[in-house]
Design a protein around this motif. Structure first.
Motif, PDB file in Angstrom:
ATOM      1  N   THR A 210       3.896   5.478 -10.134  1.00  0.00           N
ATOM      2  CA  THR A 210       3.491   5.233  -8.751  1.00  0.00           C
ATOM      3  C   THR A 210       4.088   6.275  -7.805  1.00  0.00           C
ATOM      4  O   THR A 210       3.415   6.745  -6.877  1.00  0.00           O
ATOM      5  N   ASP A 211       5.320   6.640  -8.035  1.00  0.00           N
ATOM      6  CA  ASP A 211       5.946   7.695  -7.225  1.00  0.00           C
ATOM      7  C   ASP A 211       5.239   9.025  -7.440  1.00  0.00           C
ATOM      8  O   ASP A 211       4.977   9.772  -6.489  1.00  0.00           O
ATOM      9  N   ARG A 212       4.891   9.317  -8.681  1.00  0.00           N
ATOM     10  CA  ARG A 212       4.277  10.601  -8.998  1.00  0.00           C
ATOM     11  C   ARG A 212       2.894  10.731  -8.341  1.00  0.00           C
ATOM     12  O   ARG A 212       2.582  11.753  -7.719  1.00  0.00           O
ATOM     13  N   ILE A 213       2.075   9.704  -8.471  1.00  0.00           N
ATOM     14  CA  ILE A 213       0.740   9.793  -7.901  1.00  0.00           C
ATOM     15  C   ILE A 213       0.795   9.832  -6.372  1.00  0.00           C
ATOM     16  O   ILE A 213      -0.014  10.481  -5.718  1.00  0.00           O
ATOM     17  N   ASN A 214       1.793   9.161  -5.794  1.00  0.00           N
ATOM     18  CA  ASN A 214       1.952   9.196  -4.340  1.00  0.00           C
ATOM     19  C   ASN A 214       2.334  10.595  -3.859  1.00  0.00           C
ATOM     20  O   ASN A 214       1.857  11.063  -2.820  1.00  0.00           O
ATOM     21  N   HIS A 215       3.206  11.258  -4.590  1.00  0.00           N
ATOM     22  CA  HIS A 215       3.587  12.630  -4.221  1.00  0.00           C
ATOM     23  C   HIS A 215       2.402  13.585  -4.305  1.00  0.00           C
ATOM     24  O   HIS A 215       2.186  14.404  -3.406  1.00  0.00           O
ATOM     25  N   PHE A 216       1.636  13.478  -5.382  1.00  0.00           N
ATOM     26  CA  PHE A 216       0.607  14.472  -5.654  1.00  0.00           C
ATOM     27  C   PHE A 216      -0.732  14.181  -4.972  1.00  0.00           C
ATOM     28  O   PHE A 216      -1.457  15.115  -4.612  1.00  0.00           O
ATOM     29  N   LEU A 217      -1.044  12.883  -4.782  1.00  0.00           N
ATOM     30  CA  LEU A 217      -2.393  12.536  -4.318  1.00  0.00           C
ATOM     31  C   LEU A 217      -2.391  11.485  -3.207  1.00  0.00           C
ATOM     32  O   LEU A 217      -3.333  10.687  -3.105  1.00  0.00           O
ATOM     33  N   TRP A 218      -1.378  11.486  -2.383  1.00  0.00           N
ATOM     34  CA  TRP A 218      -1.290  10.466  -1.335  1.00  0.00           C
ATOM     35  C   TRP A 218      -2.532  10.453  -0.443  1.00  0.00           C
ATOM     36  O   TRP A 218      -3.032   9.388  -0.058  1.00  0.00           O
ATOM     37  N   ASN A 219      -3.042  11.598  -0.093  1.00  0.00           N
ATOM     38  CA  ASN A 219      -4.206  11.662   0.790  1.00  0.00           C
ATOM     39  C   ASN A 219      -5.414  10.954   0.164  1.00  0.00           C
ATOM     40  O   ASN A 219      -6.193  10.307   0.860  1.00  0.00           O
ATOM     41  N   SER A 220      -5.548  11.081  -1.142  1.00  0.00           N
ATOM     42  CA  SER A 220      -6.654  10.408  -1.836  1.00  0.00           C
ATOM     43  C   SER A 220      -6.480   8.895  -1.814  1.00  0.00           C
ATOM     44  O   SER A 220      -7.455   8.146  -1.694  1.00  0.00           O
ATOM     45  N   GLY A 221      -5.248   8.453  -1.927  1.00  0.00           N
ATOM     46  CA  GLY A 221      -5.009   7.016  -1.925  1.00  0.00           C
ATOM     47  C   GLY A 221      -5.234   6.374  -0.574  1.00  0.00           C
ATOM     48  O   GLY A 221      -5.717   5.241  -0.481  1.00  0.00           O
ATOM     49  N   SER A 222      -4.895   7.087   0.479  1.00  0.00           N
ATOM     50  CA  SER A 222      -4.967   6.509   1.817  1.00  0.00           C
ATOM     51  C   SER A 222      -6.301   6.750   2.513  1.00  0.00           C
ATOM     52  O   SER A 222      -6.574   6.155   3.552  1.00  0.00           O
ATOM     53  N   ASP A 223      -7.154   7.606   1.950  1.00  0.00           N
ATOM     54  CA  ASP A 223      -8.432   7.946   2.583  1.00  0.00           C
ATOM     55  C   ASP A 223      -9.586   7.689   1.613  1.00  0.00           C
ATOM     56  O   ASP A 223      -9.793   8.451   0.660  1.00  0.00           O
TER      57      ASP A 223
END
Length: 440
Positions: A210-223
């Motif tokens: 979860t930390d890794r995907i948040n670092h690398f793809l946060w914009n994708s998760g929030s948009d």
């Protein structure tokens, strides 16, 4: 054939803790409200789910150390992923052997309780505990990450993975998602294996993907308009299924259905998107606090002895004091003045749109107490959301961006407990856990 002999004691109070590294309360709550996480949504109705603050700096090595000891850095001795060898500018990587206090599972061992601890960061190299310990990151050698050692063959058999290849994952999203999936599956496999074969009182397992995907793809998760948004949410749904699987197992334990046992889910810090990275040493250099002995500095040993201060990741500032560093130039009478000048100057720093960069500058005396306080930074910076503080050496720019999309926050972690206790800081979690054993 079982690796361990298991005996079932129906009178044992049991605690199950699932750590979701870097999952923010606000984002998790939003996914729950959108009905994206059915298992976690159902679970949190059975207790108390709330926001939690963590340590400063808000990084996993410090935060998980505070979680497992119930203390802050001045007491447990871990101030960052890297630190300085006392008296020098040479770096080292603090590990589990540098932790100065007993952990939750050490205390339980003294109570003749057994723990299974899987993938807890900052527990490498693994060591003897009453139970099983599989270290989390940073853990370069799997064989040294396992106690007892005879578990190593089982980990090899299931192709257990401590972490993804973060360097390759930054630039290859296909590889990132494949690695996240295989790592989560191996975590589940060893978790189920040990759950069924070991006698235990505490079962603790951490998901770091979860930390890794948040670092690398946060914009994708929030948009939702982003191309990889669906893939991002699907990974969180796999984590939701992971949590649901262990909660189902928990409810099958004797007494769980009447509230006898304790189930927790928590994170070690929050997350938000990055507006800009800020290279603190460049600011110190521009404002006359730092210089180097060459034009291409590569380590702290390249600091000019006349320097007044320097910064280390992610937000720590050290005054170059005579009584602390071999080539220190600042006497005691000037320390407070320099700290005040740095705090005042950084407090006025704004981004190109006039946005303030820092929320607060903490003095060591405010932030830390305990016997190891003297080894900590002199100042610790807390940024506004969106401004990722970096201690990079020799950056030509004050503001910039890497390919990271998400950064940590200290005030948006979360905790769920079926005991209904409203823990508000990560420093209080250990006592919440241990109090239940003292009652039984």
């Amino acid at each position: 054939m079982s690796l361990f002999k298991k005996t079932e004691d129906r009178k044992r109070h049991k605690t199950v803790i699932i750590g979701l590294d870097g999952v923010p309360f606000t984002f998790l709550k939003k996914l729950i409200e959108k009905n994206k996480l059915p298992n976690i949504s159902s679970i949190i109705k059975k207790g108390r789910f709330n926001k939690m603050s963590v340590c400063l700096p808000e990084i996993s090595s410090v935060s998980w150390s505070s979680f497992m000891t119930g203390a802050q850095s001045g007491e447990h001795g871990i101030f960052g992923f890297v630190d300085l060898i006392p008296g020098s500018y040479k770096m080292y990587f603090p590990n589990f052997s540098n932790l100065k206090l007993n952990t939750i599972f050490d205390d339980l061992g003294e109570m003749s309780k057994r723990s299974i601890v899987i993938n807890l960061p900052s527990t490498y190299p693994s060591r003897n505990i009453s139970g099983v310990l599989i270290s989390g990151f940073v853990a370069p050698n799997l064989k040294k990450a396992v106690y007892p050692s005879n578990l190593f063959k089982e980990l090899q058999k299931i192709k257990y993975s401590i972490d993804i290849d973060t360097k390759r994952s930054r630039s290859n999203t296909g590889f990132l998602f494949r690695s996240l999936d295989t790592t989560l599956k191996s975590r589940m496999a060893i978790g189920e294996f040990l759950w069924n074969r070991e006698q235990w009182d505490l079962f603790l397992i951490v998901v770091t993907g979860t930390d890794r995907i948040n670092h690398f793809l946060w914009n994708s998760g929030s948009d939702p308009s982003k191309k990889l948004h669906k893939d991002f949410i699907q990974y969180y749904q796999k984590v939701d299924k992971f949590v649901g699987t262990f909660f189902t197992k928990f409810m099958e334990l004797p007494g769980s259905n009447i509230g006898k046992n304790h189930f927790m889910i928590l994170s070690d810090h929050g997350f938000t998107g990055i507006e800009s990275e800020i290279y603190i040493n460049k600011w110190l250099e521009e404002n006359g606090f730092l210089s180097y002995i060459n034009n291409h500095p590569s380590s702290w040993e390249d600091i000019n002895p006349s320097s007044k201060a320097f910064a280390m990741d992610p937000s720590r500032i050290y005054i170059n004091k005579k009584d602390r560093f071999k080539n220190g130039s600042i006497g005691k009478k000037d320390v407070e003045k320099i700290k005040s000048e740095i705090a005042s100057g950084l407090g006025e720093l704004t981004y190109k749109n006039g946005s303030p960069v820092l929320r607060q500058v903490f003095d060591r005396e405010q932030l830390y107490h305990g016997p190891y306080k003297k080894f900590g930074p002199d100042l610790v910076l807390l940024s506004e959301y969106g401004f990722d503080l970096k201690g990079k050496i020799g950056s030509p720019y004050l503001f910039g961006r890497s390919n990271l999309q998400g950064m940590h926050t200290n005030d948006d972690a979360f905790i769920f407990s079926n005991r209904g206790n409203g823990v508000r800081t990560i420093f209080d979690v250990k006592n919440l856990i241990l109090d239940e054993y003292h009652k039984t």
